[in-house]
Design a protein around this motif. Structure first.
Motif, short mmCIF file in Angstrom:
data_model
loop_
_atom_site.label_atom_id
_atom_site.label_comp_id
_atom_site.label_asym_id
_atom_site.label_seq_id
_atom_site.Cartn_x
_atom_site.Cartn_y
_atom_site.Cartn_z
N VAL A 1 0.85 -1.19 0.00
CA VAL A 1 0.00 0.00 0.00
C VAL A 1 0.89 1.24 0.00
N TRP A 2 0.27 2.38 -0.30
CA TRP A 2 0.99 3.65 -0.35
C TRP A 2 0.29 4.63 0.60
N ALA A 3 1.04 5.25 1.47
CA ALA A 3 0.49 6.18 2.46
C ALA A 3 0.93 7.60 2.11
N GLY A 4 -0.03 8.44 1.76
CA GLY A 4 0.25 9.83 1.45
C GLY A 4 0.00 10.71 2.67
N ILE A 5 0.95 11.59 2.96
CA ILE A 5 0.85 12.44 4.15
C ILE A 5 0.87 13.90 3.73
N ASP A 6 -0.21 14.60 4.05
CA ASP A 6 -0.25 16.05 3.88
C ASP A 6 0.18 16.66 5.21
N VAL A 7 1.40 17.18 5.25
CA VAL A 7 2.01 17.64 6.51
C VAL A 7 1.44 18.99 6.91
N GLY A 8 1.13 19.13 8.19
CA GLY A 8 0.65 20.40 8.72
C GLY A 8 1.32 20.72 10.04
N LYS A 9 1.17 21.95 10.49
CA LYS A 9 1.82 22.38 11.73
C LYS A 9 1.20 21.70 12.95
N GLY A 10 -0.12 21.72 13.04
CA GLY A 10 -0.80 21.16 14.19
C GLY A 10 -1.22 19.72 14.00
N HIS A 11 -1.46 19.34 12.75
CA HIS A 11 -1.88 17.96 12.47
C HIS A 11 -1.52 17.60 11.03
N HIS A 12 -1.51 16.31 10.75
CA HIS A 12 -1.28 15.79 9.41
C HIS A 12 -2.52 15.01 8.98
N TRP A 13 -2.70 14.90 7.65
CA TRP A 13 -3.72 13.99 7.11
C TRP A 13 -2.98 12.85 6.41
N ILE A 14 -3.37 11.62 6.72
CA ILE A 14 -2.75 10.45 6.10
C ILE A 14 -3.84 9.64 5.39
N THR A 15 -3.58 9.32 4.13
CA THR A 15 -4.48 8.46 3.36
C THR A 15 -3.68 7.29 2.79
N VAL A 16 -4.23 6.10 2.93
CA VAL A 16 -3.58 4.89 2.43
C VAL A 16 -4.37 4.35 1.25
N VAL A 17 -3.69 4.06 0.13
CA VAL A 17 -4.35 3.51 -1.06
C VAL A 17 -3.72 2.18 -1.41
N ASP A 18 -4.52 1.34 -2.09
CA ASP A 18 -4.01 0.04 -2.53
C ASP A 18 -3.52 0.12 -3.97
N ALA A 19 -3.23 -1.03 -4.56
CA ALA A 19 -2.66 -1.07 -5.91
C ALA A 19 -3.63 -0.55 -6.97
N ASP A 20 -4.91 -0.50 -6.67
CA ASP A 20 -5.91 0.03 -7.61
C ASP A 20 -6.22 1.50 -7.37
N GLY A 21 -5.59 2.09 -6.39
CA GLY A 21 -5.85 3.49 -6.08
C GLY A 21 -7.06 3.71 -5.19
N ASP A 22 -7.59 2.65 -4.61
CA ASP A 22 -8.73 2.77 -3.71
C ASP A 22 -8.24 3.12 -2.30
N ALA A 23 -8.90 4.08 -1.67
CA ALA A 23 -8.51 4.48 -0.32
C ALA A 23 -8.93 3.41 0.69
N PHE B 1 0.37 9.80 -6.19
CA PHE B 1 1.63 10.17 -6.85
C PHE B 1 2.70 9.12 -6.56
N ALA B 2 2.82 8.73 -5.29
CA ALA B 2 3.82 7.74 -4.91
C ALA B 2 3.54 6.40 -5.57
N ARG B 3 2.26 6.05 -5.74
CA ARG B 3 1.89 4.78 -6.36
C ARG B 3 2.19 4.78 -7.86
N CYS B 4 1.85 5.86 -8.53
CA CYS B 4 1.95 5.91 -9.99
C CYS B 4 3.32 6.39 -10.49
N LEU B 5 3.93 7.28 -9.73
CA LEU B 5 5.15 7.94 -10.21
C LEU B 5 6.27 7.84 -9.18
N ARG B 6 6.49 6.65 -8.68
CA ARG B 6 7.46 6.50 -7.60
C ARG B 6 8.84 7.00 -7.98
#
Length: 205
Positions: A8-30, A114-119
């Protein structure tokens, strides 16, 4: 029972107070997403949940300094090798997704995709050594001192121009401490005239 995916691929949108993390599989499904407070306990809890989703996790994030320091330290201490998605490449890739506006959840999903498709277009983020961390702190402190000195001299120049513009034009603050020494004692034409050239020269010496 749903089979555990190998990757799986975990994307992290970094923030000062908190981060958002989303994990997708090989098909791009969250498979998993969550708001993660920028604290050690919350990051560790999220790390454990993400690692339980697959045999291997590729981590990707959009920032590698400042607010990301604790997150990167946690990943490095657990043997993870995150990837960095540069701002320009992320912006270009984001255009291919429908919908307008920005949200942390949406951006974390796009980072994961992005990490899944364009590593190969991501950049590995090596764990910094102890000496690198110490040098970074020292250089950061030096930069702050340098910036503050520049601001102080600029304010002083502006004030001196309003009082004694001819004197301000004759000073080279960057090359000598003499002007600063002079201004510690005398700032106006009248004060310098009363002092006289010989006594002023002796005082500066």
């Amino acid at each position: 029972m749903t089979q555990r995916p190998p990757q799986v691929w975990a994307g992290i949108d970094v923030g000062k107070g908190h981060h958002w993390i989303t994990v997708v599989d090989a098909d791009g499904d969250a498979l998993w997403n969550r708001k993660v407070i920028n604290s050690e306990s919350d990051i560790l809890a999220a790390f454990g949940e993400v690692m339980d989703t697959a045999d291997h996790v590729t981590w990707a994030l959009d920032l590698v300094d400042g607010p990301a320091a604790l997150l990167l330290g946690t990943l490095a201490s657990h043997g993870q090798n995150p990837r960095y998605v540069t701002g320009s490449k992320f912006a270009a890739f984001k255009k291919s997704f429908s919908g307008q506006g920005k949200s942390d959840l949406k951006d974390s999903y796009i980072i994961a995709e992005f990490a899944r498709c364009l590593r190969r277009q991501t950049v590995p983020v090596p764990a910094p050594s102890r000496i690198t961390k110490e040098l970074t702190l020292i250089l950061s402190h030096r930069s702050c001192l340098s910036a503050e000195r520049t601001r102080t001299i600029n304010r002083m120049r502006a004030l001196l121009t309003s009082i004694f513009p001819e004197l301000e034009r004759s000073f080279e603050f960057a090359r000598s401490d003499g002007p600063l020494v002079l201004l510690c004692g005398y700032q106006t034409p009248a004060a310098i005239r009363r002092m006289g050239e010989s006594r002023l020269t002796a005082w500066l010496a």
